[in-house]
Write a protein that holds these residues in place. Structure first.
Motif, PDB file in Angstrom:
ATOM      1  N   TYR A   1      52.921  23.409  38.181  1.00 37.66           N
ATOM      2  CA  TYR A   1      53.132  24.710  37.325  1.00 37.66           C
ATOM      3  C   TYR A   1      51.783  25.543  37.688  1.00 37.66           C
ATOM      4  CZ  TYR A   1      57.185  23.026  34.832  1.00 37.66           C
ATOM      5  OH  TYR A   1      58.195  22.514  34.530  1.00 37.66           O
ATOM      6  N   THR A   2      51.845  27.017  37.761  1.00 37.12           N
ATOM      7  CA  THR A   2      50.759  27.542  38.178  1.00 37.12           C
ATOM      8  C   THR A   2      49.865  27.777  36.628  1.00 37.12           C
ATOM      9  OG1 THR A   2      51.870  28.778  40.062  1.00 37.12           O
ATOM     10  CG2 THR A   2      49.683  29.965  38.962  1.00 37.12           C
ATOM     11  N   ARG A   3      48.799  27.964  36.770  1.00 38.51           N
ATOM     12  CA  ARG A   3      47.918  28.213  35.495  1.00 38.51           C
ATOM     13  C   ARG A   3      47.033  29.597  35.841  1.00 38.51           C
ATOM     14  NH1 ARG A   3      50.681  23.444  34.293  1.00 38.51           N
ATOM     15  NH2 ARG A   3      50.494  23.065  32.152  1.00 38.51           N
ATOM     16  N   TYR A   4      46.678  30.019  34.644  1.00 31.82           N
ATOM     17  CA  TYR A   4      46.026  31.225  34.891  1.00 31.82           C
ATOM     18  C   TYR A   4      44.691  31.076  33.661  1.00 31.82           C
ATOM     19  CZ  TYR A   4      50.208  32.767  36.665  1.00 31.82           C
ATOM     20  OH  TYR A   4      51.673  33.087  37.370  1.00 31.82           O
ATOM     21  N   ILE A   5      43.361  31.675  34.208  1.00 32.86           N
ATOM     22  CA  ILE A   5      42.350  31.607  33.406  1.00 32.86           C
ATOM     23  C   ILE A   5      41.741  32.752  33.291  1.00 32.86           C
ATOM     24  CG2 ILE A   5      39.957  30.725  33.071  1.00 32.86           C
ATOM     25  CD1 ILE A   5      40.901  28.012  34.299  1.00 32.86           C
ATOM     26  N   SER A   6      41.608  33.478  32.048  1.00 33.46           N
ATOM     27  CA  SER A   6      40.862  34.888  31.730  1.00 33.46           C
ATOM     28  C   SER A   6      39.680  34.486  31.154  1.00 33.46           C
ATOM     29  CB  SER A   6      41.750  35.899  31.017  1.00 33.46           C
ATOM     30  OG  SER A   6      42.823  36.101  31.330  1.00 33.46           O
ATOM     31  N   LEU A   7      38.468  34.888  31.870  1.00 34.29           N
ATOM     32  CA  LEU A   7      37.108  34.474  31.717  1.00 34.29           C
ATOM     33  C   LEU A   7      36.508  35.859  30.685  1.00 34.29           C
ATOM     34  CD1 LEU A   7      36.432  33.017  35.208  1.00 34.29           C
ATOM     35  CD2 LEU A   7      36.556  31.950  32.833  1.00 34.29           C
ATOM     36  N   ASN A   8      36.245  35.509  29.422  1.00 29.03           N
ATOM     37  CA  ASN A   8      35.298  36.663  28.825  1.00 29.03           C
ATOM     38  C   ASN A   8      33.875  35.978  28.875  1.00 29.03           C
ATOM     39  OD1 ASN A   8      37.722  37.928  27.821  1.00 29.03           O
ATOM     40  ND2 ASN A   8      37.947  36.393  26.335  1.00 29.03           N
ATOM     41  N   LEU A   9      33.062  36.862  29.214  1.00 30.60           N
ATOM     42  CA  LEU A   9      31.607  36.917  29.377  1.00 30.60           C
ATOM     43  C   LEU A   9      31.050  37.320  28.302  1.00 30.60           C
ATOM     44  CD1 LEU A   9      31.209  37.586  33.328  1.00 30.60           C
ATOM     45  CD2 LEU A   9      32.381  35.513  32.113  1.00 30.60           C
ATOM     46  N   HIS A  10      29.912  36.396  27.731  1.00 28.28           N
ATOM     47  CA  HIS A  10      29.035  36.584  26.810  1.00 28.28           C
ATOM     48  C   HIS A  10      27.401  36.039  26.999  1.00 28.28           C
ATOM     49  CE1 HIS A  10      32.703  37.218  24.111  1.00 28.28           C
ATOM     50  NE2 HIS A  10      33.215  36.023  24.690  1.00 28.28           N
ATOM     51  N   ALA A  11      26.740  36.738  26.248  1.00 26.53           N
ATOM     52  CA  ALA A  11      25.328  36.152  26.396  1.00 26.53           C
ATOM     53  C   ALA A  11      25.069  35.201  25.262  1.00 26.53           C
ATOM     54  CB  ALA A  11      24.207  37.379  26.253  1.00 26.53           C
ATOM     55  N   GLY A  12      24.445  34.117  25.438  1.00 24.54           N
ATOM     56  CA  GLY A  12      24.250  33.245  24.400  1.00 24.54           C
ATOM     57  C   GLY A  12      23.258  33.739  23.391  1.00 24.54           C
TER      58      GLY A  12
ATOM     59  N   ILE B   1      33.829  41.465  28.840  1.00 32.16           N
ATOM     60  CA  ILE B   1      32.426  41.317  29.252  1.00 32.16           C
ATOM     61  C   ILE B   1      31.379  42.134  28.179  1.00 32.16           C
ATOM     62  CG2 ILE B   1      30.623  41.732  31.050  1.00 32.16           C
ATOM     63  CD1 ILE B   1      32.978  41.931  33.162  1.00 32.16           C
ATOM     64  N   ASP B   2      30.625  41.461  27.706  1.00 28.55           N
ATOM     65  CA  ASP B   2      29.821  42.056  26.580  1.00 28.55           C
ATOM     66  C   ASP B   2      28.773  42.884  27.072  1.00 28.55           C
ATOM     67  OD1 ASP B   2      30.864  40.548  24.702  1.00 28.55           O
ATOM     68  OD2 ASP B   2      29.341  39.196  24.301  1.00 28.55           O
ATOM     69  N   PRO B   3      28.275  43.814  26.327  1.00 29.75           N
ATOM     70  CA  PRO B   3      27.568  44.877  26.807  1.00 29.75           C
ATOM     71  C   PRO B   3      26.120  44.013  27.346  1.00 29.75           C
ATOM     72  CG  PRO B   3      28.309  45.499  24.915  1.00 29.75           C
ATOM     73  CD  PRO B   3      29.149  44.246  24.919  1.00 29.75           C
ATOM     74  N   GLN B   4      25.704  43.065  26.730  1.00 33.55           N
ATOM     75  CA  GLN B   4      24.424  42.167  27.094  1.00 33.55           C
ATOM     76  C   GLN B   4      24.533  41.749  28.309  1.00 33.55           C
ATOM     77  OE1 GLN B   4      26.450  42.005  24.225  1.00 33.55           O
ATOM     78  NE2 GLN B   4      24.889  41.346  22.509  1.00 33.55           N
ATOM     79  N   MET B   5      26.010  41.588  28.909  1.00 32.96           N
ATOM     80  CA  MET B   5      26.031  40.906  30.356  1.00 32.96           C
ATOM     81  C   MET B   5      26.405  42.074  31.462  1.00 32.96           C
ATOM     82  SD  MET B   5      25.188  37.697  30.268  1.00 32.96           S
ATOM     83  CE  MET B   5      25.922  37.476  31.671  1.00 32.96           C
ATOM     84  N   GLN B   6      26.209  43.357  31.030  1.00 31.86           N
ATOM     85  CA  GLN B   6      26.840  44.329  31.814  1.00 31.86           C
ATOM     86  C   GLN B   6      26.088  44.216  33.439  1.00 31.86           C
ATOM     87  OE1 GLN B   6      29.306  46.436  31.566  1.00 31.86           O
ATOM     88  NE2 GLN B   6      29.728  45.359  30.005  1.00 31.86           N
ATOM     89  N   ASP B   7      24.929  43.563  33.449  1.00 31.42           N
ATOM     90  CA  ASP B   7      24.286  43.680  34.655  1.00 31.42           C
ATOM     91  C   ASP B   7      24.566  42.477  35.406  1.00 31.42           C
ATOM     92  OD1 ASP B   7      22.972  45.997  34.203  1.00 31.42           O
ATOM     93  OD2 ASP B   7      21.036  45.005  33.334  1.00 31.42           O
TER      94      ASP B   7
END
Length: 600
Positions: A165-176, A281-287
């Motif tokens: 079966y095909t799987r999907y991953i959505s990645l939400n990026l944050h700064a620790g 994507i968090d503002p802290q990771m915009q770069d």
């Protein structure tokens, strides 16, 4: 050490048949219109704020094993550790002397000299170490690579045609967040503190899962020339073209600006198992450089179209997010491409069982409306590594076709015939909410569901009733239509709603309506639990169970190997014999080459 796929749960035979039959019946539908099941790892695995390695590995493995397809993953960049962590806090890297206790309940508190952060380190029953950072308890090295490792091991474990079966991953990026202020927002990450080279997410996935990933460049190339991609395979692996726009050049070459491959093409022909996208994507990771190795991960929300859903006062699903449109005849009028609920509304209920039952009903309604349900709740305050049962129920509730407990085991069905195999034909049961399917006796007489040409939403009813075998014969359906089966939850809703309008054969107010069941083009006559379309004489493409299929595959490979060895031996024997005969003939030199021939 990287985690591996480690699940202690599995689906029973009926549930496995449900997922497999739905996968196959939707095999030619483009993947963007096939509803799945989505789960937020933060809720399902870390809802208790414990980010421990072994528990996380078990949780992810369990969710994969019980059928979740779309994983929403929150990861946090730690500039201190130069790593993508699941823990929302960056664990200090100072050289600190810490005494680790031998039990889970005792700990030693230390204070780092550089950051002056209070850090408590404890040992879990599994032997790993967790750090207590404010409200969070985190393993130091639980990172994105662990998720990748579990998926890689899972793909290798489940590799037969029956389990792909095909799987999907959505990645939400944050700064620790900082360990000194774990509950406050993280600082903006810039310059040298950002990931570089092999630290990029795309690089991590490419290193370990590239052979399984369906990439943006592949989609673009296939869209540009359908004649040499989606149309180049057998007919059963080609997508239903009514689901996307087609442009044709003067030379006859076709292309599409918005199409996607179908599940059979992607999973079986191309053997691709994973699609990736960036989410929030968090503002802290915009770069963060999203364009690094862009061929691995699709752009933000490319595979997700979030639809807001809610419940009415009586705990029924609001129609505002439903893609069923009674007047729609084309996909553009009910375009559910990548549609996904923003969450699963949870009705208020006094007991756990009632809550789960009502939630399952809401989920069923979501899939019937063309939406992929998203679970972003920690069910009953327990994560999926310790209590997988409710998560399994939610996963199974995303099934849009079969009624609960169906398809029933034909061998144990209550057939009047001594041959239980005839109880292997599918009907839409109009007495079941939503028009779910049942497996019944193939010799019963019912009307047939007939699709008009290949339109997704347009149906007719056969003029008269037939047994299943006769229902599939020529002339049983009206002109320009043929016996068919819904291929998605939304198509199923259109058929169900159409049948309810046929008051000429169905009188809802009657205690004994003429029509309560309608034949669908689906049967398991050839092999029990192997459901196929195409009529009563179609063979099952699989063995009766995955183990038998794998044994057959190994046997065929072994036989092929033996045949190759025999052919090689015979070839060598013939060649040696020929050389022996030729050695008796004379030899002469022609331009420096030794030439074998008959002496002159």
């Amino acid at each position: 050490m990287s985690l591996t796929f480690d699940s202690d749960v599995s689906l029973n035979a009926t549930d496995a048949a449900v997922f497999l039959s739905e996968r196959d019946v939707a095999g030619q539908i483009p993947i963007n219109f096939v509803t799945t099941s989505a789960v937020n790892l933060q809720s399902a695995c870390f809802g208790d704020n414990v980010y421990e390695e072994h528990a996380a590995g078990k949780c992810i493995s369990n969710l994969l094993a019980v059928g979740y397809r779309h994983f929403i993953v929150d990861i946090y960049w730690s500039p201190d550790q130069r790593d993508w962590l699941f823990c929302p806090v960056s664990i200090p890297q100072d050289d600190t002397v810490v005494t680790v206790s031998s039990t889970y309940t005792t700990a030693t508190t230390t204070t780092t000299d550089a950051a002056r952060a209070t850090v408590t380190e404890t040992a879990t029953p599994s032997g790993s170490t967790v750090y207590e950072l404010g409200p969070y308890r985190c393993s130091k090295h639980l990172n994105l690579s662990d998720l990748i490792s579990v998926f890689h091991d899972f793909f290798r474990t489940y590799s037969s045609e029956l389990t792909v079966y095909t799987r999907y991953i959505s990645l939400n990026l944050h700064a620790g967040a900082s360990a000194t202020t774990p509950e406050k927002p993280a600082s903006t990450i810039t310059g040298s503190h950002l990931p570089t080279g092999s630290e990029y997410i795309s690089s991590l996935f490419d290193d370990h899962l590239s052979s399984y990933i369906y990439m943006p460049s592949q989609l673009a190339a296939e869209r540009a020339n359908l004649n040499e991609s989606w149309y180049e395979v057998e007919d059963d692996y080609k997508p239903i073209t009514e689901y996307f726009t087609i442009n044709e050049a003067a030379n006859g070459d076709q292309s599409t600006p918005d199409g996607w491959p179908c599940t059979k093409f992607l999973q079986l022909a191309k053997q691709k198992r994973l699609l990736l996208e960036y989410g929030t994507i968090d503002p802290q990771m915009q770069d963060y450089n999203l364009s690094y190795m862009p061929d691995i991960i699709f752009p933000q929300n490319y595979l997700t179209s979030t639809i807001s859903v809610s419940l009415d006062a009586d705990n029924t699903l609001s129609t505002s997010g439903c893609f069923y449109n009674p007047s729609a005849t084309t996909i553009s009028q009910a375009n559910s491409s990548w549609a996904q609920s923003n969450y699963i509304p949870i009705p208020s209920a006094p007991t756990r069982n009632m809550t789960l039952t009502e939630m399952s009903l809401v989920i069923s309604n979501l899939t019937a409306c063309g939406l992929t349900p998203t679970l972003n709740t920690t069910l009953f305050n327990q994560t999926a590594n310790s209590a997988i049962a409710p998560y399994t129920d939610i996963s199974l509730s995303t099934s849009w076709a079969w009624a609960i407990g169906q398809p029933a085991d034909a061998a144990s069905s209550s057939s009047s015939s001594t041959n239980g195999s005839i109880d292997r034909c599918a009907v839409m049961d109009l007495t079941t909410p939503g028009g779910h399917w049942h497996a019944i006796n193939c010799t019963e007489s019912h009307y047939s569901a007939c699709r008009v040409q290949n339109d997704p939403f347009t149906w007719q009813l056969s003029p008269s009733t037939h047994t299943f075998a006769n229902a599939y014969s020529a002339g049983s359906c009206p002109k320009n239509s043929s016996m068919a089966i819904p291929r998605t939850g939304l198509e199923n809703t259109y058929l169900y709603q159409y049948l309810l309008t046929r008051t000429d054969v169905l009188d809802p107010s009657s205690e004994n309506p003429v029509m309560t069941k309608v034949w669908l083009d689906f049967n398991s006559i050839d092999v029990e639990s192997c459901w196929v379309t195409g009529g009563p004489n179609v063979d099952c493409p699989y063995a009766s169970d995955p183990q038998q299929l794998e044994r057959r595959t190994v046997l065929v490979a072994a036989i092929a190997g033996i045949v190759i060895c025999i052919i090689a031996a015979l070839t060598l024997f013939v060649k040696c014999n020929a050389n022996r005969r030729n050695s008796r003939r004379g030899k002469r030199l022609i331009k420096g080459w030794e030439y074998e021939g008959v002496p002159s």
